[in-house]
Design a protein around this motif. Structure first.
Motif, PDB file in Angstrom:
ATOM      1  N   THR A 259       0.816  -1.219   0.000  1.00 12.25           N
ATOM      2  CA  THR A 259       0.000   0.000   0.000  1.00 12.25           C
ATOM      3  C   THR A 259       0.842   1.258   0.000  1.00 12.25           C
ATOM      4  OG1 THR A 259      -0.118  -0.099   2.413  1.00 12.25           O
ATOM      5  CG2 THR A 259      -1.909  -1.148   1.176  1.00 12.25           C
ATOM      6  N   ASN A 260       2.082   1.171   0.473  1.00  9.98           N
ATOM      7  CA  ASN A 260       2.913   2.378   0.564  1.00  9.98           C
ATOM      8  C   ASN A 260       3.873   2.514  -0.611  1.00  9.98           C
ATOM      9  OD1 ASN A 260       4.554   0.240   1.174  1.00  9.98           O
ATOM     10  ND2 ASN A 260       5.654   1.263   2.844  1.00  9.98           N
ATOM     11  N   GLU A 261       3.661   1.705  -1.627  1.00 13.05           N
ATOM     12  CA  GLU A 261       4.583   1.768  -2.758  1.00 13.05           C
ATOM     13  C   GLU A 261       4.330   3.012  -3.588  1.00 13.05           C
ATOM     14  OE1 GLU A 261       6.715  -1.076  -5.973  1.00 13.05           O
ATOM     15  OE2 GLU A 261       5.388  -1.833  -4.438  1.00 13.05           O
ATOM     16  N   LYS A 262       5.416   3.633  -4.042  1.00 18.20           N
ATOM     17  CA  LYS A 262       5.270   4.830  -4.867  1.00 18.20           C
ATOM     18  C   LYS A 262       4.692   4.474  -6.234  1.00 18.20           C
ATOM     19  CE  LYS A 262       9.166   7.347  -2.882  1.00 18.20           C
ATOM     20  NZ  LYS A 262      10.450   7.988  -3.187  1.00 18.20           N
ATOM     21  N   CYS A 263       4.108   5.477  -6.868  1.00 22.63           N
ATOM     22  CA  CYS A 263       3.489   5.279  -8.176  1.00 22.63           C
ATOM     23  C   CYS A 263       4.544   4.946  -9.221  1.00 22.63           C
ATOM     24  CB  CYS A 263       2.727   6.535  -8.586  1.00 22.63           C
ATOM     25  SG  CYS A 263       1.825   6.370 -10.127  1.00 22.63           S
ATOM     26  N   LYS A 264       4.249   3.934 -10.025  1.00 23.55           N
ATOM     27  CA  LYS A 264       5.146   3.556 -11.120  1.00 23.55           C
ATOM     28  C   LYS A 264       4.396   3.772 -12.439  1.00 23.55           C
ATOM     29  CE  LYS A 264       8.004   0.096  -8.714  1.00 23.55           C
ATOM     30  NZ  LYS A 264       7.622   0.354  -7.346  1.00 23.55           N
ATOM     31  N   ASP A 265       4.254   5.027 -12.844  1.00 24.98           N
ATOM     32  CA  ASP A 265       3.536   5.355 -14.065  1.00 24.98           C
ATOM     33  C   ASP A 265       4.106   4.587 -15.251  1.00 24.98           C
ATOM     34  OD1 ASP A 265       2.471   7.141 -12.336  1.00 24.98           O
ATOM     35  OD2 ASP A 265       2.978   8.935 -13.474  1.00 24.98           O
ATOM     36  N   VAL A 266       3.221   4.058 -16.103  1.00 21.95           N
ATOM     37  CA  VAL A 266       3.642   3.422 -17.352  1.00 21.95           C
ATOM     38  C   VAL A 266       3.750   4.528 -18.397  1.00 21.95           C
ATOM     39  CG1 VAL A 266       3.104   1.700 -19.101  1.00 21.95           C
ATOM     40  CG2 VAL A 266       2.563   1.256 -16.693  1.00 21.95           C
ATOM     41  N   THR A 267       4.956   4.825 -18.823  1.00 18.26           N
ATOM     42  CA  THR A 267       5.214   5.979 -19.680  1.00 18.26           C
ATOM     43  C   THR A 267       5.238   5.648 -21.160  1.00 18.26           C
ATOM     44  OG1 THR A 267       7.584   5.606 -19.347  1.00 18.26           O
ATOM     45  CG2 THR A 267       6.509   7.206 -17.896  1.00 18.26           C
ATOM     46  N   THR A 268       5.532   4.389 -21.510  1.00 16.30           N
ATOM     47  CA  THR A 268       5.674   4.023 -22.920  1.00 16.30           C
ATOM     48  C   THR A 268       5.488   2.524 -23.071  1.00 16.30           C
ATOM     49  OG1 THR A 268       7.149   4.129 -24.847  1.00 16.30           O
ATOM     50  CG2 THR A 268       8.172   3.750 -22.710  1.00 16.30           C
ATOM     51  N   LEU A 269       5.081   2.088 -24.265  1.00 13.99           N
ATOM     52  CA  LEU A 269       4.942   0.656 -24.526  1.00 13.99           C
ATOM     53  C   LEU A 269       5.086   0.389 -26.018  1.00 13.99           C
ATOM     54  CD1 LEU A 269       1.781   0.688 -25.618  1.00 13.99           C
ATOM     55  CD2 LEU A 269       1.256   0.490 -23.202  1.00 13.99           C
ATOM     56  N   ASP A 270       5.463  -0.865 -26.348  1.00 12.45           N
ATOM     57  CA  ASP A 270       5.666  -1.235 -27.752  1.00 12.45           C
ATOM     58  C   ASP A 270       5.559  -2.741 -27.907  1.00 12.45           C
ATOM     59  OD1 ASP A 270       6.241  -0.505 -30.452  1.00 12.45           O
ATOM     60  OD2 ASP A 270       8.297  -1.221 -30.215  1.00 12.45           O
ATOM     61  N   TRP A 271       4.873  -3.185 -28.976  1.00 11.05           N
ATOM     62  CA  TRP A 271       4.762  -4.610 -29.303  1.00 11.05           C
ATOM     63  C   TRP A 271       5.943  -5.041 -30.160  1.00 11.05           C
ATOM     64  CZ3 TRP A 271       0.924  -7.788 -27.477  1.00 11.05           C
ATOM     65  CH2 TRP A 271      -0.229  -7.195 -26.985  1.00 11.05           C
ATOM     66  N   ASN A 272       6.356  -6.306 -30.024  1.00  8.23           N
ATOM     67  CA  ASN A 272       7.331  -6.830 -30.980  1.00  8.23           C
ATOM     68  C   ASN A 272       6.627  -7.115 -32.296  1.00  8.23           C
ATOM     69  OD1 ASN A 272       5.910  -9.176 -30.399  1.00  8.23           O
ATOM     70  ND2 ASN A 272       7.717 -10.449 -30.086  1.00  8.23           N
ATOM     71  N   GLY A 273       7.416  -7.377 -33.355  1.00  8.14           N
ATOM     72  CA  GLY A 273       6.856  -7.514 -34.697  1.00  8.14           C
ATOM     73  C   GLY A 273       5.894  -8.664 -34.853  1.00  8.14           C
ATOM     74  N   GLU A 274       6.021  -9.694 -34.031  1.00  6.39           N
ATOM     75  CA  GLU A 274       5.143 -10.855 -34.126  1.00  6.39           C
ATOM     76  C   GLU A 274       3.893 -10.705 -33.275  1.00  6.39           C
ATOM     77  OE1 GLU A 274       7.649 -14.034 -32.931  1.00  6.39           O
ATOM     78  OE2 GLU A 274       8.789 -14.095 -34.802  1.00  6.39           O
ATOM     79  N   GLY A 275       3.839  -9.660 -32.457  1.00  7.84           N
ATOM     80  CA  GLY A 275       2.678  -9.456 -31.602  1.00  7.84           C
ATOM     81  C   GLY A 275       2.581 -10.420 -30.447  1.00  7.84           C
ATOM     82  N   THR A 276       3.693 -11.075 -30.116  1.00 11.68           N
ATOM     83  CA  THR A 276       3.679 -12.063 -29.025  1.00 11.68           C
ATOM     84  C   THR A 276       4.136 -11.476 -27.698  1.00 11.68           C
ATOM     85  OG1 THR A 276       5.921 -12.745 -29.666  1.00 11.68           O
ATOM     86  CG2 THR A 276       4.067 -13.991 -30.591  1.00 11.68           C
ATOM     87  N   LEU A 277       4.899 -10.389 -27.742  1.00 13.48           N
ATOM     88  CA  LEU A 277       5.436  -9.785 -26.519  1.00 13.48           C
ATOM     89  C   LEU A 277       5.166  -8.287 -26.509  1.00 13.48           C
ATOM     90  CD1 LEU A 277       8.937 -11.543 -26.287  1.00 13.48           C
ATOM     91  CD2 LEU A 277       6.881 -12.085 -24.942  1.00 13.48           C
ATOM     92  N   LEU A 278       4.851  -7.775 -25.328  1.00 13.62           N
ATOM     93  CA  LEU A 278       4.661  -6.340 -25.121  1.00 13.62           C
ATOM     94  C   LEU A 278       5.721  -5.845 -24.145  1.00 13.62           C
ATOM     95  CD1 LEU A 278       2.817  -3.766 -25.451  1.00 13.62           C
ATOM     96  CD2 LEU A 278       1.712  -4.502 -23.320  1.00 13.62           C
ATOM     97  N   ALA A 279       6.429  -4.788 -24.524  1.00  7.56           N
ATOM     98  CA  ALA A 279       7.401  -4.153 -23.630  1.00  7.56           C
ATOM     99  C   ALA A 279       6.790  -2.884 -23.067  1.00  7.56           C
ATOM    100  CB  ALA A 279       8.693  -3.825 -24.377  1.00  7.56           C
ATOM    101  N   THR A 280       6.939  -2.677 -21.758  1.00  8.29           N
ATOM    102  CA  THR A 280       6.457  -1.453 -21.128  1.00  8.29           C
ATOM    103  C   THR A 280       7.616  -0.773 -20.407  1.00  8.29           C
ATOM    104  OG1 THR A 280       5.825  -2.595 -19.062  1.00  8.29           O
ATOM    105  CG2 THR A 280       4.147  -2.385 -20.787  1.00  8.29           C
ATOM    106  N   GLY A 281       7.618   0.545 -20.463  1.00  8.32           N
ATOM    107  CA  GLY A 281       8.607   1.337 -19.734  1.00  8.32           C
ATOM    108  C   GLY A 281       7.912   2.117 -18.641  1.00  8.32           C
ATOM    109  N   SER A 282       8.581   2.250 -17.500  1.00  6.79           N
ATOM    110  CA  SER A 282       7.929   2.830 -16.334  1.00  6.79           C
ATOM    111  C   SER A 282       8.760   3.944 -15.719  1.00  6.79           C
ATOM    112  CB  SER A 282       7.679   1.731 -15.291  1.00  6.79           C
ATOM    113  OG  SER A 282       7.198   2.271 -14.079  1.00  6.79           O
TER     114      SER A 282
END
Length: 552
Positions: A259-282
């Motif tokens: 409950t006391n964890e700081k916010c980890k906003d998701v700032t960016t995301l991108d799919w790989n070319g095959e659409g099997t994996l999603l990368a997120t940056g925080s």
């Protein structure tokens, strides 16, 4: 004569260490806390502190200082592996050296924090100025509308035409290009309003939705939010609207549940070319890899500041990330190790983009652009010319031209064959936030259409540029507040745009005119098309994601 060794209690030894630190210049209250902790922990008289405890005691005091520095900084989370001093420093260096190391590192941290604070303040001031300007424009428009209502429709149209000519800039066309024109905000004679009943509204996020992206395969839409989650929505093939069944959704949590964890906003995301994996940056400086079913596969934790940009290369064997820590990292997706970290910028990196499978470009608030190659220790090319922060960079479909946009109000087109820019595009009046190339010309699925660059600005306009001569094709003036995102349809014939004025606009690229518009419930941060080109998604500041059917 034998002497009896004098005994010393642990409290007495702690006090001696405490006095030594004070007299050596360590007067921070943290060391008093460390001293008291030592007294409480070893309170049995007559027991000498065991070997190594002295170092542990000193290090605890230093860690209080480090903790305070981390808490003061808004850039790092309490879980980050961030330390001013290492145990070896405490053993091998004297007090003056330790003080110097701490002072230098803390100064660097404070400097980076000030840089980010100034950037946020600058963004806030921009928005306030833009809102003031928009209010003035709205007042003028309302006054003009009252005057127009008293005239005949024919005269009204003629007056609008004359206003367009007065507002438009005198611009020389490239050979064979269409005549430049301006689209005025009101009235929109041919644009049709998209009714809310024709829109699917995706609800569930608890904060602003900053990013969205369609999977290159399947009907998956990813969204990233300030609520510390990303979501993968399965969008049915059926027409959009309130009648559509609620889509399936996977919630990708970027926190451990405390409950006391700081916010980890998701700032960016991108799919790989095959659409099997999603990368997120925080904002916590970590990149995370997820399956399309929402399973966390890997966490990449080497950056020391928020990640603002993530891109897979076409082959899918490398993932590129750019961070506030001034660096870009290439990750090997077979092992998920850091293949190479590039440390060329002197300020936060804002955007990254692959040129091909092994070379890429980065841009920064230091006004610089670097072209780099995996395995090379120095930049392949350095582009200097912008007089303000470079907000975005994009390679054209062939990988031969690089476009950039900046707070200096210009967009530029660069070639690796020369140091100076090929074209300096200066028709915007305020900061340019984003740029996009059309998916046209040689090497694309639309080889017979000319290549076009779109730029979107805080001056509320979008410009379409003919690339060969760097001339302005159209100025699209339908928005009333800063435009944050633009995206071309897969066939290159249409452009979607999203603005802080809460409007999603759809434009004809060939004619430079507004054809459809949708008004949402908040400012729009990003728009994107699905691979078929029949659906558009937009993410809003009111915590929602909207999906709209596109039928001309």
């Amino acid at each position: 004569m034998m002497t009896t060794p004098s005994s010393i209690t642990s409290n007495e030894l702690n006090f001696l260490v405490y006095r030594y630190l004070q007299e050596s210049g360590f007067t921070h209250a943290a060391f008093a806390l460390g001293y008291e902790a030592g007294i409480n922990k070893t309170s049995i008289d007559g027991n000498l502190i065991p070997p190594g405890a002295l170092i542990t005691f000193v290090q605890k005091g230093l860690h209080y200082v480090e903790l305070e520095a981390n808490l003061e900084s808004e850039k790092f989370d309490g879980d980050d592996d961030f330390s001013f001093l290492q145990p070896l420093d405490l053993i091998t260096k004297d007090v003056s050296e330790l003080q110097r190391i701490m002072k230098e590192k803390k100064q660097n941290l404070l400097k980076e924090r000030e840089t980010e604070k100034e950037r946020r303040e600058k963004d806030r001031e921009k928005q306030e100025r833009d809102m003031d300007k928009v209010e003035k424009v709205n007042d003028q428009e309302r006054e003009r509308e009252r005057e127009k209502q008293q005239k005949e429709p024919k005269d009204n149209f003629a007056e609008d035409h004359e206003d367009n000519k007065a507002k438009g800039k005198s611009e020389e066309n490239g050979v064979g290009g269409p005549e430049p024109m301006d689209i005025t905000p009101t009235p929109q004679f041919e644009a049709s309003e998209i009714h809310s009943s024709e829109v699917t509204i995706l609800e569930g996020h608890g904060s602003e939705v900053f990013a969205c992206a369609w999977s290159p395969t399947g009907s998956f839409l990813a969204s990233g939010s300030g609520d510390s989650t990303a979501r993968i929505w399965t969008i049915p093939d059926a027409p959009c609207g309130s009648h559509m069944l609620p889509p399936q959704v996977h919630v990708l949590k970027h926190f451990k549940g405390r409950t006391n964890e700081k916010c980890k906003d998701v700032t960016t995301l991108d799919w790989n070319g095959e659409g099997t994996l999603l990368a997120t940056g925080s904002y916590d400086g970590q990149a995370r890899i997820w399956s399309k079913d929402g399973e966390l596969k890997n966490t990449l934790a080497k950056h020391k500041g928020p990640i603002f940009s993530l891109k897979w290369n076409k082959k899918g064997d490398f993932l590129l990330s750019g961070s506030v820590d001034k660096t870009a990292i290439v990750w090997d997706t077979r092992t998920w190790d850091c293949r190479q970290q590039f440390e060329f910028h002197s300020a936060p990196a804002l955007d990254v983009d692959w040129r091909n499978n092994v070379s890429f470009a980065t841009c920064s608030t230091d006004n610089m652009i670097y072209v780099c190659k995996v395995g090379e220790g120095r930049p392949v090319k350095a582009f200097a010319g912008h007089q303000g922060e470079v907000n975005a960079i994009k390679w054209d479909p062939s990988g031969s031209l690089l476009a950039s946009c900046s707070d200096d109000g210009t967009a530029k087109i660069w070639s690796l064959k020369q140091d100076k820019c090929l074209h300096d595009l200066r028709d915007h009046h305020k900061e340019i936030y984003t740029i996009r190339w059309s998916p046209t010309s040689l090497g694309t699925n639309n080889p017979n259409q000319q290549l076009i660059l779109a730029s979107a600005s805080f001056d509320s306009t979008i410009k379409l540029w003919e690339v060969e001569h760097g001339s302005l094709l159209y100025s699209l003036n339908g928005h009333r507040q800063p435009v944050y995102s633009v995206a071309f349809s897969p066939n290159g014939q249409f452009l979607a745009s999203g603005s802080l004025d809460q409007c999603l606009h759809l434009w004809s690229v060939k004619e430079g005119r507004l054809i459809k518009t949708y008004s949402g419930g908040g400012g729009i941060f990003e728009v994107c098309w699905n691979k078929e080109g029949d659906k558009i998604a937009a993410c809003f500041s009111d915590n929602t994601v909207c999906v709209v059917d596109f039928r001309v």
